[in-house]
Design an enzyme around this catalytic site. Sequence first.
Site, PDB file in Angstrom:
ATOM      1  N   CYS A  43       0.824  -1.214   0.000  1.00 16.82           N
ATOM      2  CA  CYS A  43       0.000   0.000   0.000  1.00 16.82           C
ATOM      3  C   CYS A  43       0.856   1.261   0.000  1.00 16.82           C
ATOM      4  O   CYS A  43       0.674   2.156  -0.818  1.00 16.82           O
ATOM      5  CB  CYS A  43      -0.929  -0.008   1.213  1.00 16.82           C
ATOM      6  SG  CYS A  43      -1.858   1.516   1.372  1.00 16.82           S
ATOM      7  N   CYS A  48      -1.385   1.698  -3.149  1.00 13.68           N
ATOM      8  CA  CYS A  48      -2.392   2.752  -2.985  1.00 13.68           C
ATOM      9  C   CYS A  48      -1.824   4.173  -2.936  1.00 13.68           C
ATOM     10  O   CYS A  48      -2.325   5.070  -3.608  1.00 13.68           O
ATOM     11  CB  CYS A  48      -3.176   2.546  -1.685  1.00 13.68           C
ATOM     12  SG  CYS A  48      -3.433   0.844  -1.228  1.00 13.68           S
ATOM     13  N   LYS A  51       0.143   5.341  -6.057  1.00  9.95           N
ATOM     14  CA  LYS A  51      -0.873   5.345  -7.130  1.00  9.95           C
ATOM     15  C   LYS A  51      -1.733   6.608  -7.065  1.00  9.95           C
ATOM     16  O   LYS A  51      -1.959   7.280  -8.043  1.00  9.95           O
ATOM     17  CB  LYS A  51      -1.726   4.083  -6.996  1.00  9.95           C
ATOM     18  CG  LYS A  51      -2.820   3.880  -8.013  1.00  9.95           C
ATOM     19  CD  LYS A  51      -4.133   4.540  -7.675  1.00  9.95           C
ATOM     20  CE  LYS A  51      -4.725   4.265  -6.346  1.00  9.95           C
ATOM     21  NZ  LYS A  51      -5.225   2.924  -6.132  1.00  9.95           N
ATOM     22  N   GLY A 178      -8.609  -6.093 -16.497  1.00  5.64           N
ATOM     23  CA  GLY A 178      -9.779  -5.214 -16.471  1.00  5.64           C
ATOM     24  C   GLY A 178     -10.197  -4.936 -15.044  1.00  5.64           C
ATOM     25  O   GLY A 178     -11.338  -4.579 -14.774  1.00  5.64           O
ATOM     26  N   TYR A 180      -9.017  -3.393 -10.888  1.00  5.41           N
ATOM     27  CA  TYR A 180      -8.641  -2.113 -10.278  1.00  5.41           C
ATOM     28  C   TYR A 180      -7.358  -1.532 -10.902  1.00  5.41           C
ATOM     29  O   TYR A 180      -7.316  -0.381 -11.299  1.00  5.41           O
ATOM     30  CB  TYR A 180      -8.323  -2.317  -8.796  1.00  5.41           C
ATOM     31  CG  TYR A 180      -9.455  -2.487  -7.842  1.00  5.41           C
ATOM     32  CD1 TYR A 180      -9.890  -1.434  -7.065  1.00  5.41           C
ATOM     33  CD2 TYR A 180     -10.049  -3.729  -7.654  1.00  5.41           C
ATOM     34  CE1 TYR A 180     -10.903  -1.591  -6.125  1.00  5.41           C
ATOM     35  CE2 TYR A 180     -11.064  -3.901  -6.724  1.00  5.41           C
ATOM     36  CZ  TYR A 180     -11.480  -2.826  -5.961  1.00  5.41           C
ATOM     37  OH  TYR A 180     -12.475  -2.998  -5.038  1.00  5.41           O
ATOM     38  N   GLU A 184      -7.115   1.742 -13.243  1.00  8.91           N
ATOM     39  CA  GLU A 184      -6.525   2.948 -12.649  1.00  8.91           C
ATOM     40  C   GLU A 184      -5.298   3.401 -13.440  1.00  8.91           C
ATOM     41  O   GLU A 184      -5.131   4.589 -13.738  1.00  8.91           O
ATOM     42  CB  GLU A 184      -6.144   2.674 -11.187  1.00  8.91           C
ATOM     43  CG  GLU A 184      -7.375   2.524 -10.306  1.00  8.91           C
ATOM     44  CD  GLU A 184      -7.068   2.273  -8.837  1.00  8.91           C
ATOM     45  OE1 GLU A 184      -7.978   2.446  -8.012  1.00  8.91           O
ATOM     46  OE2 GLU A 184      -5.919   1.910  -8.503  1.00  8.91           O
ATOM     47  N   HIS A 439     -26.898  21.610  -0.424  1.00 15.38           N
ATOM     48  CA  HIS A 439     -27.069  22.164  -1.762  1.00 15.38           C
ATOM     49  C   HIS A 439     -26.089  23.301  -2.013  1.00 15.38           C
ATOM     50  O   HIS A 439     -25.869  24.109  -1.118  1.00 15.38           O
ATOM     51  CB  HIS A 439     -28.509  22.681  -1.893  1.00 15.38           C
ATOM     52  CG  HIS A 439     -28.823  23.139  -3.259  1.00 15.38           C
ATOM     53  ND1 HIS A 439     -28.982  22.280  -4.327  1.00 15.38           N
ATOM     54  CD2 HIS A 439     -28.982  24.403  -3.755  1.00 15.38           C
ATOM     55  CE1 HIS A 439     -29.232  22.995  -5.418  1.00 15.38           C
ATOM     56  NE2 HIS A 439     -29.233  24.270  -5.097  1.00 15.38           N
ATOM     57  N   GLU A 444     -26.187  15.432  -3.001  1.00 13.74           N
ATOM     58  CA  GLU A 444     -27.571  15.640  -2.559  1.00 13.74           C
ATOM     59  C   GLU A 444     -28.528  14.695  -3.287  1.00 13.74           C
ATOM     60  O   GLU A 444     -29.626  14.417  -2.803  1.00 13.74           O
ATOM     61  CB  GLU A 444     -28.002  17.102  -2.709  1.00 13.74           C
ATOM     62  CG  GLU A 444     -28.138  17.591  -4.119  1.00 13.74           C
ATOM     63  CD  GLU A 444     -28.435  19.091  -4.182  1.00 13.74           C
ATOM     64  OE1 GLU A 444     -29.499  19.496  -3.681  1.00 13.74           O
ATOM     65  OE2 GLU A 444     -27.609  19.850  -4.719  1.00 13.74           O
TER      66      GLU A 444
HETATM   67  P1  NDP Z   1      -8.233  -7.647 -10.016  1.00 10.58           P
HETATM   68  O1  NDP Z   1      -8.595  -8.939  -9.431  1.00 10.58           O
HETATM   69  O2  NDP Z   1      -8.987  -6.423  -9.649  1.00 10.58           O
HETATM   70  O3  NDP Z   1      -8.307  -7.754 -11.596  1.00 10.58           O
HETATM   71  C1  NDP Z   1      -7.607  -8.732 -12.300  1.00 10.58           C
HETATM   72  C2  NDP Z   1      -7.998  -8.609 -13.761  1.00 10.58           C
HETATM   73  O4  NDP Z   1      -7.189  -9.461 -14.551  1.00 10.58           O
HETATM   74  C3  NDP Z   1      -9.438  -9.003 -14.008  1.00 10.58           C
HETATM   75  O5  NDP Z   1      -9.968  -8.123 -14.961  1.00 10.58           O
HETATM   76  C4  NDP Z   1      -9.307 -10.420 -14.549  1.00 10.58           C
HETATM   77  O6  NDP Z   1     -10.336 -10.761 -15.423  1.00 10.58           O
HETATM   78  C5  NDP Z   1      -8.017 -10.311 -15.332  1.00 10.58           C
HETATM   79  N1  NDP Z   1      -7.315 -11.590 -15.482  1.00 10.58           N
HETATM   80  C6  NDP Z   1      -7.081 -12.528 -14.551  1.00 10.58           C
HETATM   81  N2  NDP Z   1      -6.375 -13.545 -15.055  1.00 10.58           N
HETATM   82  C7  NDP Z   1      -6.146 -13.243 -16.341  1.00 10.58           C
HETATM   83  C8  NDP Z   1      -5.467 -13.900 -17.401  1.00 10.58           C
HETATM   84  N3  NDP Z   1      -4.876 -15.074 -17.230  1.00 10.58           N
HETATM   85  N4  NDP Z   1      -5.417 -13.300 -18.618  1.00 10.58           N
HETATM   86  C9  NDP Z   1      -6.017 -12.101 -18.820  1.00 10.58           C
HETATM   87  N5  NDP Z   1      -6.666 -11.434 -17.836  1.00 10.58           N
HETATM   88  C10 NDP Z   1      -6.734 -12.000 -16.629  1.00 10.58           C
HETATM   89  O7  NDP Z   1      -6.666  -7.501  -9.765  1.00 10.58           O
HETATM   90  P2  NDP Z   1      -5.672  -6.291  -9.881  1.00 10.58           P
HETATM   91  O8  NDP Z   1      -4.388  -6.897 -10.297  1.00 10.58           O
HETATM   92  O9  NDP Z   1      -6.245  -5.184 -10.703  1.00 10.58           O
HETATM   93  O10 NDP Z   1      -5.567  -5.781  -8.377  1.00 10.58           O
HETATM   94  C11 NDP Z   1      -5.284  -6.695  -7.318  1.00 10.58           C
HETATM   95  C12 NDP Z   1      -6.074  -6.351  -6.095  1.00 10.58           C
HETATM   96  O11 NDP Z   1      -5.539  -5.202  -5.488  1.00 10.58           O
HETATM   97  C13 NDP Z   1      -7.539  -6.012  -6.379  1.00 10.58           C
HETATM   98  O12 NDP Z   1      -8.359  -7.141  -6.340  1.00 10.58           O
HETATM   99  C14 NDP Z   1      -7.884  -5.045  -5.308  1.00 10.58           C
HETATM  100  O13 NDP Z   1      -8.462  -5.763  -4.245  1.00 10.58           O
HETATM  101  C15 NDP Z   1      -6.552  -4.432  -4.913  1.00 10.58           C
HETATM  102  N6  NDP Z   1      -6.488  -3.050  -5.382  1.00 10.58           N
HETATM  103  C16 NDP Z   1      -7.327  -2.133  -4.865  1.00 10.58           C
HETATM  104  C17 NDP Z   1      -7.297  -0.831  -5.298  1.00 10.58           C
HETATM  105  C18 NDP Z   1      -8.244   0.146  -4.725  1.00 10.58           C
HETATM  106  O14 NDP Z   1      -8.779  -0.105  -3.651  1.00 10.58           O
HETATM  107  N7  NDP Z   1      -8.512   1.258  -5.384  1.00 10.58           N
HETATM  108  C19 NDP Z   1      -6.368  -0.387  -6.310  1.00 10.58           C
HETATM  109  C20 NDP Z   1      -5.533  -1.437  -6.807  1.00 10.58           C
HETATM  110  C21 NDP Z   1      -5.607  -2.717  -6.348  1.00 10.58           C
HETATM  111  P3  NDP Z   1     -11.784 -11.261 -14.895  1.00 10.58           P
HETATM  112  O15 NDP Z   1     -12.453 -10.045 -14.329  1.00 10.58           O
HETATM  113  O16 NDP Z   1     -12.428 -11.736 -16.144  1.00 10.58           O
HETATM  114  O17 NDP Z   1     -11.523 -12.322 -13.893  1.00 10.58           O
END
Ligand code: NDP
Length: 463
Positions: A43, A48, A51, A178, A180, A184, A439, A444
């Site tokens: 983090c 976090c 970022k 796709g 977080y 981001e 407001h 709101e």
């Molecule tokens: P996420 O789990 O959010 O997303 C992983 C993405 O990768 C999904 O879109 C998933 O697709 C895709 N994916 C998984 N395996 C494959 C593959 N083999 N080939 C292609 N695509 C794949 O993970 P992140 O890495 O983005 O972040 C990790 C964690 O960190 C998050 O879960 C979150 O909890 C935390 N985080 C929180 C933040 C915040 O609070 N703002 C910011 C950054 C991270 P599918 O959806 O289809 O499974």
Amino acid sequence: MATYDYDLFVIGGGSGGVRAGRLAGAMGKRVGLAEEYRMGGTCVIRGCVPKKLFVYASQFQEHFDAAAGYGWTVGETTFDWPTLIANKDREITRLEGLYRKGLDNSEVEIFESRAVLIDDHTIEILKTGKRVTADQILIAVGGHPSPHPSLPGNEFCISSNEAFHLDALPKAIVIEGGGYIAVEFANIFHGLGVDTTLVYRGKEILSRFDQDLRHMLHAAMAEKGIHIRCTEIITKVERQEGGRKLVHLSSGDQIIADQVMLAIGRVPNTKSLGLEAVGVDVDDLGAIKVDDYSRTSRENIWAVGDVTNRVQLTPVAIHEAMCFLETVFKNNPTKPDHELIATAVFSQPEIGTVGLTEQDAAQKFKGIDVYRAVFRPMRNTLSGSTEKMLIKLIVDAASRKVVGAHILGPDAGEMAQLLAIPMKAGCTKEDFDRTMAVHPTAAEELVTMYKPSYRIVDGERID
Ligand code: NDP
């Protein structure tokens, strides 16, 4: 009774480990903590916090663009990546110092080394080979970005770890994922002027979020000029002469980019920790298995945070650490509460969300009322931006409780935090309705949507 060097030994100096170590030390417990990298964990060091600083940096172009409508003339602007990196690094070092100071003040003994388990009560400090003993052991070693082992050419790709330290800002980047991090960083790089392509395997980005948010964010990002390619994956990455990367996609298309970033999820850091030898069970993904109280398969060994792969969020790790302290040192067994966790995606526009998506609520309850407002936030009126904001409440028709809140737009994360309080308290839509509006604000809308936009009963939408 056996005597140990420490009452508690913590492996991992991230959000969960530091919180547990610091508070146990403040309670007068003898605490040791080992961290092999920098204090603060993902983090603070490469997640976090840096970022969010990058998010701020990436928003300035839009602010400059909006300024004209408000009467300002902004002169020539330039962006210097090395300045951002240096200033960010300074801030991270300051925060790391605060984490360390907190531990020092609680008289926690810090080992700057990797540590592994030898048996139920013994830990080896690898740097020195010293072995120490502890009554209770807490594993809070977090996770790391998946290196996507099956992708040919993954060695030419970066993860979010490297994105924080690139020597130069790329001219073009391809990001896979796709979730977080992918979303981001796509917004960050685009905001900093990088030609950005997001490649996602599913039909729509952010698979775990409300459909409305997903579609509207996708549209807003595309409108800004981010290339989003859904239902595609990267099949191969090749390094070209001069260092640029040739990215092959499943559609057969190819993209040339300076960097390829993989953000396909994070993997628990459980390799070579000595878990197997000691009998700490892990699941198929390598995450440490814990019971409702964060206890592992060994009586005196506990685990919190991302290494358990429950909910990978900093505040969750901290909460789990606090519950661990209650359970183990305060004789007050406390289960972490993972219900109704508010979360934000720092995309542009931002997402803030609490509770169930419309789709999940419609499955869980016989009937739901959906209150939905889409409007142009006031700040976009003079700026000329056409970006819309979404505010949406999901209400269980039977109990009238607000079970989901989904916001897309400026300050959505801040709103989600505040909304989590009445929702956690079980407030009904009528409680929201009798709350006076502030407001003029965007928030709101949360208390002025008196009629449902539509209902869903037994899975059928009724307009
Ligand atoms: P996420 O789990 O959010 O997303 C992983 C993405 O990768 C999904 O879109 C998933 O697709 C895709 N994916 C998984 N395996 C494959 C593959 N083999 N080939 C292609 N695509 C794949 O993970 P992140 O890495 O983005 O972040 C990790 C964690 O960190 C998050 O879960 C979150 O909890 C935390 N985080 C929180 C933040 C915040 O609070 N703002 C910011 C950054 C991270 P599918 O959806 O289809 O499974």
